[in-house]
Design an enzyme around this catalytic site. Sequence first.
Site, mmCIF file in Angstrom:
data_model
loop_
_atom_site.group_PDB
_atom_site.id
_atom_site.type_symbol
_atom_site.label_atom_id
_atom_site.label_comp_id
_atom_site.label_asym_id
_atom_site.label_seq_id
_atom_site.Cartn_x
_atom_site.Cartn_y
_atom_site.Cartn_z
ATOM 1 C CE1 TYR A 132 -3.835 -1.992 5.180
ATOM 2 C CE2 TYR A 132 -3.420 0.237 4.374
ATOM 3 C CZ TYR A 132 -3.700 -1.091 4.130
ATOM 4 O OH TYR A 132 -3.842 -1.536 2.845
ATOM 5 C CE LYS A 163 -1.702 -4.370 3.406
ATOM 6 N NZ LYS A 163 -1.976 -5.614 2.676
ATOM 7 C CB SER A 183 -0.862 -0.009 1.264
ATOM 8 O OG SER A 183 -1.473 1.232 1.442
#
Length: 318
Positions: free
Chosen positions: A140, A144, A116
């Site tokens: 998050y 990643k 991402s």
Amino acid sequence: MSHVLVTGGAGYIGSIAAFQLLEAGHDVTIFDDLSTGHLESIDSRARFVEASLLDISKLRGAMSGCDSVMHFGGKSLVGESVAKPELYMQINVEGSRNVLDAMKSEGVSRIVFSSSAATYGEPSAAPISEDYEALPTNPYGVTKLRVDELLSERATVDGFAATSLRYFNVAGALNTGSKWLGEFHNPETHLIPKVLQATVSNPLKVFGNDWPTPDGTCIRDYVHVVDLIEAHITALGQLVNPGHCIINLGSGSGYSVQEVISAAEKILGRSIPTEIDSRRAGDPAVLVASIEKAQKELNWSPTRSLESMIQDSHKAAR
Ligand code: UDP
């Protein structure tokens, strides 16, 4: 032809990947715990294993007979990751470690990973190339980035051939001929579906109109999910030698929140009710990809417009 294990194959992007792989003649095993995915998004031509990424023995079993992996499985909401960072570390990082361990034990060495742009954090530059320093600003993005780092290590140590594809803003949907596969998140947080859902009693909240951009709203880089999956299939086909490569997937140009609203108003032929809200924590003003590497390494450029993303998302909406 390959037999591809698609983790998260009942979710938005994974289900479209599974469909496109099957259409291209590959065999597919879908691995999904249905925590956020949908049973009805699973293609009946695929083998389906319903299990968590934390279940290593189920992962090993699912991996048997496969020769490559597309790894979409995991948690993907920035806000939720701030509230539950441990959950994100567990599912995204430990879950990915399990995928790699199962690959190793089953002799599978090729993987395309769903990374991402959240790994880049709040960049001051645009467009962002892959060598831009990764400084994620939420759990998050951290998870990643950890997996990208893990893939680099394991490419060296275990001889994996791996590509991390760093998505910018994915939108749109796919018509399989019998149904639409699209973004059916609950709760929905992404701009385009929220724009399409807005009503007078529940207007779209625009997160800030005082950003340092021409119209004061945030600028993002939107890419159609079908273009995105085409890049995955090319990346998978190119995985031969051990090593790890990171490639951005976006369109290379940006649209403001206001421009997305205006485009949707034209397509729907009605006005979108909106209200200005405060800025959302962790949002950078501008996030636009440099896609030079994707163009060079994958010979890929997206062909579908913002209008077709909005149109397809509208048709897919349930
Ligand atoms: N956004 C907004 N209202 C919403 C959802 C999103 O104004 O209800 C804005 C958000 O601040 C960002 C852009 O739309 O600038 C895209 O947000 P999204 O959540 O779709 O993707 P992100 O860029 O966070 O990955």
